[in-house]
Design a protein around this motif. Structure first.
Motif, PDB file in Angstrom:
ATOM      1  N   ARG A  40       0.803  -1.408   0.028  1.00 15.16           N
ATOM      2  CA  ARG A  40      -0.087   0.040  -0.019  1.00 15.16           C
ATOM      3  C   ARG A  40       0.707   1.337   0.036  1.00 15.16           C
ATOM      4  NH1 ARG A  40      -4.371  -1.547   4.911  1.00 15.16           N
ATOM      5  NH2 ARG A  40      -5.682  -3.175   3.521  1.00 15.16           N
ATOM      6  N   ALA A  41       2.117   1.084   0.645  1.00 15.39           N
ATOM      7  CA  ALA A  41       2.983   2.372   0.958  1.00 15.39           C
ATOM      8  C   ALA A  41       3.791   2.568  -0.346  1.00 15.39           C
ATOM      9  CB  ALA A  41       3.789   2.189   2.208  1.00 15.39           C
ATOM     10  N   GLY A  42       3.895   1.446  -0.988  1.00 15.10           N
ATOM     11  CA  GLY A  42       4.768   1.542  -2.077  1.00 15.10           C
ATOM     12  C   GLY A  42       6.101   1.341  -1.942  1.00 15.10           C
ATOM     13  N   VAL A  43       6.657   0.938  -0.866  1.00 16.86           N
ATOM     14  CA  VAL A  43       7.743   0.394  -0.420  1.00 16.86           C
ATOM     15  C   VAL A  43       8.185  -1.011  -0.323  1.00 16.86           C
ATOM     16  CG1 VAL A  43       7.985   2.597   0.816  1.00 16.86           C
ATOM     17  CG2 VAL A  43       7.472   0.326   2.082  1.00 16.86           C
ATOM     18  N   SER A  44       9.325  -1.585  -0.576  1.00 16.43           N
ATOM     19  CA  SER A  44       9.876  -2.781  -0.487  1.00 16.43           C
ATOM     20  C   SER A  44       9.314  -3.540   0.927  1.00 16.43           C
ATOM     21  CB  SER A  44      11.052  -3.186  -0.818  1.00 16.43           C
ATOM     22  OG  SER A  44      11.938  -2.581   0.026  1.00 16.43           O
TER      23      SER A  44
END
Length: 200
Positions: A40-44
């Protein structure tokens, strides 16, 4: 010859450790997995894991992404953990929606806070059911649960028992048994719900 076991990397510093712990605590309070939050946060996933363990110092942009994915303010990540968590103010409409429970029950669960004192954790929520879609009566949780009805009428199921509840009624029970709204009699139904559990 046996190889020595790898030693876990220490946190970068106390601030990074406190930040990571707060993020992990807020994520756990919403019942969201690390993988779901990372997506959701767009991080790995590995980056989020390193942040939660205090092994990485995220950028402001990354913190904003993580906070946005949890429906929280970035400021909630920087609570002074040296102070006692004995006071919390959540403005109207600013609680965190627990998506996992929304999907499982069809009701809207807004987490109004989460405080820990000693081994006790308290998590109050505002629950709302606008339509006639019933909540699953098979929820189970650790600890005790308190419910106070604000509006509407519903048939509440607890294990093999059932009771009709309306505005002003209260329920208190061991949440380890299956429970939940079995049937909505008069919509919308709104109630306050608080869970009390001991940390393992």
């Amino acid at each position: 010859m046996n190889k020595p076991l790898p030693v876990a990397a220490p946190p970068r510093n106390e601030r990074a450790h406190a930040l990571g712990l707060q993020i992990r605590t807020l994520r756990a309070a919403t019942g969201t997995s690390g993988g779901v939050l990372a997506a959701r946060a767009g991080v790995s996933r590995s980056m989020l894991s390193r942040v939660e363990r205090g092994l990485a110092s995220p950028s402001v942009e990354t913190l904003e992404r993580i906070a946005g994915a949890m429906g929280a303010a970035v400021s909630q990540f920087f609570v002074d953990r040296s102070a006692r968590f004995d006071f919390l103010h959540v403005p109207a409409g600013r609680g965190m929606v627990v998506d996992s429970l929304v999907a499982a029950t069809g009701a809207r669960y807004e987490l109004l806070g989460r405080l820990m004192s000693g081994g006790l954790t308290v998590a109050p929520s505002l629950v709302q059911m606008d339509g006639l879609q019933p909540e699953s009566a098979a929820l189970t949780q650790e600890g005790l649960k308190f419910i106070y009805m604000l509006s509407g009428k519903a048939h509440y199921r607890y294990a093999s028992r059932g009771v009709c509840v309306g505005a002003g009624d209260a329920l208190l029970f061991d949440a380890s048994a299956p429970h939940g709204v079995e049937r909505v009699e008069d919509a919308p139904v709104r109630y306050l719900c608080a869970t009390f559990s001991l940390r393992p």
